[in-house]
Design an enzyme around this catalytic site. Structure first.
Site, PDB file in Angstrom:
ATOM      1  N   HIS A 185     -16.567   5.434  16.927  1.00 44.60           N
ATOM      2  CA  HIS A 185     -16.964   4.199  16.603  1.00 44.60           C
ATOM      3  C   HIS A 185     -15.931   3.466  15.524  1.00 44.60           C
ATOM      4  O   HIS A 185     -15.431   2.217  15.320  1.00 44.60           O
ATOM      5  CB  HIS A 185     -18.454   4.099  15.744  1.00 44.60           C
ATOM      6  CG  HIS A 185     -19.528   4.548  16.759  1.00 44.60           C
ATOM      7  ND1 HIS A 185     -20.344   5.496  16.502  1.00 44.60           N
ATOM      8  CD2 HIS A 185     -20.089   4.050  17.944  1.00 44.60           C
ATOM      9  CE1 HIS A 185     -21.149   5.749  17.440  1.00 44.60           C
ATOM     10  NE2 HIS A 185     -20.859   4.966  18.071  1.00 44.60           N
ATOM     11  N   LYS A 239     -34.053   5.636  23.210  1.00 48.69           N
ATOM     12  CA  LYS A 239     -33.795   6.633  22.396  1.00 48.69           C
ATOM     13  C   LYS A 239     -34.640   6.703  21.221  1.00 48.69           C
ATOM     14  O   LYS A 239     -35.142   5.928  20.696  1.00 48.69           O
ATOM     15  CB  LYS A 239     -32.277   6.326  22.012  1.00 48.69           C
ATOM     16  CG  LYS A 239     -31.179   6.314  22.940  1.00 48.69           C
ATOM     17  CD  LYS A 239     -29.757   5.808  22.506  1.00 48.69           C
ATOM     18  CE  LYS A 239     -28.788   5.962  23.569  1.00 48.69           C
ATOM     19  NZ  LYS A 239     -27.601   5.375  22.839  1.00 48.69           N
ATOM     20  N   ARG A 264     -14.825   4.389  26.548  1.00 47.77           N
ATOM     21  CA  ARG A 264     -14.418   5.761  26.398  1.00 47.77           C
ATOM     22  C   ARG A 264     -13.837   6.119  27.580  1.00 47.77           C
ATOM     23  O   ARG A 264     -12.495   6.987  27.512  1.00 47.77           O
ATOM     24  CB  ARG A 264     -15.271   6.811  25.977  1.00 47.77           C
ATOM     25  CG  ARG A 264     -15.807   6.291  24.304  1.00 47.77           C
ATOM     26  CD  ARG A 264     -17.135   7.015  24.274  1.00 47.77           C
ATOM     27  NE  ARG A 264     -18.063   6.544  25.211  1.00 47.77           N
ATOM     28  CZ  ARG A 264     -19.481   7.175  25.000  1.00 47.77           C
ATOM     29  NH1 ARG A 264     -19.535   8.455  24.385  1.00 47.77           N
ATOM     30  NH2 ARG A 264     -20.240   6.656  26.074  1.00 47.77           N
ATOM     31  N   SER A 287     -22.692  10.142  19.838  1.00 50.42           N
ATOM     32  CA  SER A 287     -23.440  10.629  18.845  1.00 50.42           C
ATOM     33  C   SER A 287     -24.464  11.689  19.066  1.00 50.42           C
ATOM     34  O   SER A 287     -24.569  12.662  18.325  1.00 50.42           O
ATOM     35  CB  SER A 287     -24.470   9.491  18.375  1.00 50.42           C
ATOM     36  OG  SER A 287     -23.425   8.476  18.060  1.00 50.42           O
TER      37      SER A 287
HETATM   38  N1  COA Z   1     -16.899   6.341  20.267  1.00 50.15           N
HETATM   39  C1  COA Z   1     -17.577   7.381  20.022  1.00 50.15           C
HETATM   40  N2  COA Z   1     -18.911   7.227  20.902  1.00 50.15           N
HETATM   41  C2  COA Z   1     -19.218   6.129  21.254  1.00 50.15           C
HETATM   42  C3  COA Z   1     -18.373   5.063  21.348  1.00 50.15           C
HETATM   43  C4  COA Z   1     -17.257   5.540  20.793  1.00 50.15           C
HETATM   44  N3  COA Z   1     -16.181   4.447  20.660  1.00 50.15           N
HETATM   45  N4  COA Z   1     -18.844   4.107  22.056  1.00 50.15           N
HETATM   46  C5  COA Z   1     -20.130   4.813  22.420  1.00 50.15           C
HETATM   47  N5  COA Z   1     -20.351   5.585  21.917  1.00 50.15           N
HETATM   48  C6  COA Z   1     -21.407   6.631  22.325  1.00 50.15           C
HETATM   49  C7  COA Z   1     -22.579   6.153  21.149  1.00 50.15           C
HETATM   50  O1  COA Z   1     -22.660   6.993  20.055  1.00 50.15           O
HETATM   51  C8  COA Z   1     -23.693   6.517  22.269  1.00 50.15           C
HETATM   52  O2  COA Z   1     -24.118   7.884  21.994  1.00 50.15           O
HETATM   53  P1  COA Z   1     -25.457   8.281  22.344  1.00 50.15           P
HETATM   54  O3  COA Z   1     -26.278   7.833  23.577  1.00 50.15           O
HETATM   55  O4  COA Z   1     -25.480   9.719  22.204  1.00 50.15           O
HETATM   56  O5  COA Z   1     -26.584   7.702  21.229  1.00 50.15           O
HETATM   57  C9  COA Z   1     -23.231   6.373  23.242  1.00 50.15           C
HETATM   58  O6  COA Z   1     -22.053   6.346  23.446  1.00 50.15           O
HETATM   59  C10 COA Z   1     -23.590   5.134  23.938  1.00 50.15           C
HETATM   60  O7  COA Z   1     -23.316   4.176  23.294  1.00 50.15           O
HETATM   61  P2  COA Z   1     -23.902   2.581  23.359  1.00 50.15           P
HETATM   62  O8  COA Z   1     -23.521   2.284  24.836  1.00 50.15           O
HETATM   63  O9  COA Z   1     -23.097   1.662  22.320  1.00 50.15           O
HETATM   64  O10 COA Z   1     -25.237   2.654  23.123  1.00 50.15           O
HETATM   65  P3  COA Z   1     -26.076   2.349  21.979  1.00 50.15           P
HETATM   66  O11 COA Z   1     -27.285   2.757  22.337  1.00 50.15           O
HETATM   67  O12 COA Z   1     -25.651   2.666  20.669  1.00 50.15           O
HETATM   68  O13 COA Z   1     -26.146   0.789  22.090  1.00 50.15           O
HETATM   69  C11 COA Z   1     -26.850  -1.397  22.617  1.00 50.15           C
HETATM   70  C12 COA Z   1     -26.781  -0.091  22.890  1.00 50.15           C
HETATM   71  C13 COA Z   1     -27.907  -1.372  21.135  1.00 50.15           C
HETATM   72  C14 COA Z   1     -25.689  -2.240  22.219  1.00 50.15           C
HETATM   73  C15 COA Z   1     -27.698  -2.114  23.690  1.00 50.15           C
HETATM   74  O14 COA Z   1     -28.673  -1.314  23.854  1.00 50.15           O
HETATM   75  C16 COA Z   1     -28.135  -3.607  23.292  1.00 50.15           C
HETATM   76  O15 COA Z   1     -27.396  -4.409  23.214  1.00 50.15           O
HETATM   77  N6  COA Z   1     -29.385  -3.699  22.509  1.00 50.15           N
HETATM   78  C17 COA Z   1     -29.910  -4.970  22.066  1.00 50.15           C
HETATM   79  C18 COA Z   1     -31.376  -5.424  23.043  1.00 50.15           C
HETATM   80  C19 COA Z   1     -30.522  -6.162  24.044  1.00 50.15           C
HETATM   81  O16 COA Z   1     -29.745  -7.104  24.027  1.00 50.15           O
HETATM   82  N7  COA Z   1     -30.461  -5.568  25.506  1.00 50.15           N
HETATM   83  C20 COA Z   1     -29.842  -6.335  26.509  1.00 50.15           C
HETATM   84  C21 COA Z   1     -28.433  -5.649  26.732  1.00 50.15           C
HETATM   85  S1  COA Z   1     -27.626  -6.342  28.053  1.00 50.15           S
END
Ligand code: COA
Length: 176
Positions: free
Chosen positions: A32, A56, A105, A143
């Site tokens: 991140h 989650k 990624r 994560s």
């Molecule tokens: N480096 C390392 N790990 C990374 C990464 C990076 N560059 N990018 C993503 N990851 C990991 C994250 O740690 C996460 O790990 P986990 O699943 O083990 O927790 C995984 O990859 C997925 O990441 P991400 O897609 O960013 O998921 P998230 O749960 O962290 O975030 C939101 C998702 C919060 C952005 C999305 O659910 C959201 O927008 N929510 C708000 C509600 C909404 O508007 N919903 C409609 C969206 S269209």
């Protein structure tokens, strides 16, 4: 009549590009941080939006996740952190951000990011999604994987900031 140099100065004063980098950050990893430091060089202001993904169960409370991000970004002067609930595009509009930044990624990330970008665009047409390809050292990092390896006593020192490593050890020590 303004010359190109004056126009560039005017543009620089008028257009503040603000971006949101959203996620659950449970916890924040160096993957991140790679995206954060690079996005901070592109945009005038980057806001890390910490939220709770309804699918989650987080290890860290949202206040703890915000505190971690806050500590890690303290030397990045144009980066701030904020927690949010509800739709990402609503939060982006509240912050007056024009852009959502996401990291890619590996190729599979593109499929879900593509869906999310189109859904976000449908909700709010004026907000653009911008994707940064993760540095190769972090393509395999998530994560969950960090939590699994840390919980089993593995070495995660190259993959998370020091404060995250300490907090994870404390969390798992309490659970024993
Ligand atoms: N480096 C390392 N790990 C990374 C990464 C990076 N560059 N990018 C993503 N990851 C990991 C994250 O740690 C996460 O790990 P986990 O699943 O083990 O927790 C995984 O990859 C997925 O990441 P991400 O897609 O960013 O998921 P998230 O749960 O962290 O975030 C939101 C998702 C919060 C952005 C999305 O659910 C959201 O927008 N929510 C708000 C509600 C909404 O508007 N919903 C409609 C969206 S269209």
């Amino acid at each position: 009549m303004v010359d190109l140099q004056q126009q560039n100065l005017l543009d620089a004063k008028l257009i503040m590009m603000k971006a949101i980098y959203p996620g659950t950050f449970d916890p924040l990893t160096n993957g991140h941080l790679d995206i954060i430091t690079r996005a901070a060089k592109i945009f005038d202001h980057l806001i890390i939006g910490v939220t709770t993904n309804i699918f989650k169960t987080p290890l860290f409370k949202i206040e703890e996740r915000v505190a971690i991000v806050s500590e890690v970004i303290q030397d990045l002067s144009n980066v701030s952190v904020c927690q949010f609930g509800g739709l990402l595009v609503d939060f982006a509009q509240e912050c007056n951000a024009q852009v959502i930044v996401r990291g890619l990624r590996e190729p599979n990330d593109f499929l879900s990011e593509y869906q999310m970008a189109l859904m976000n665009k449908l909700q709010c047409a004026k907000i653009e999604s911008v994707f940064l390809v993760s540095s190769s050292s972090y393509h395999f990092v998530s994560s969950s994987l960090i939590k699994e390896v840390a919980g089993l006593g593995g070495d995660i020192s190259k993959l998370v900031p020091n404060c995250v490593q300490v907090l994870l050890s404390e969390k798992f020590a309490k659970q024993k």
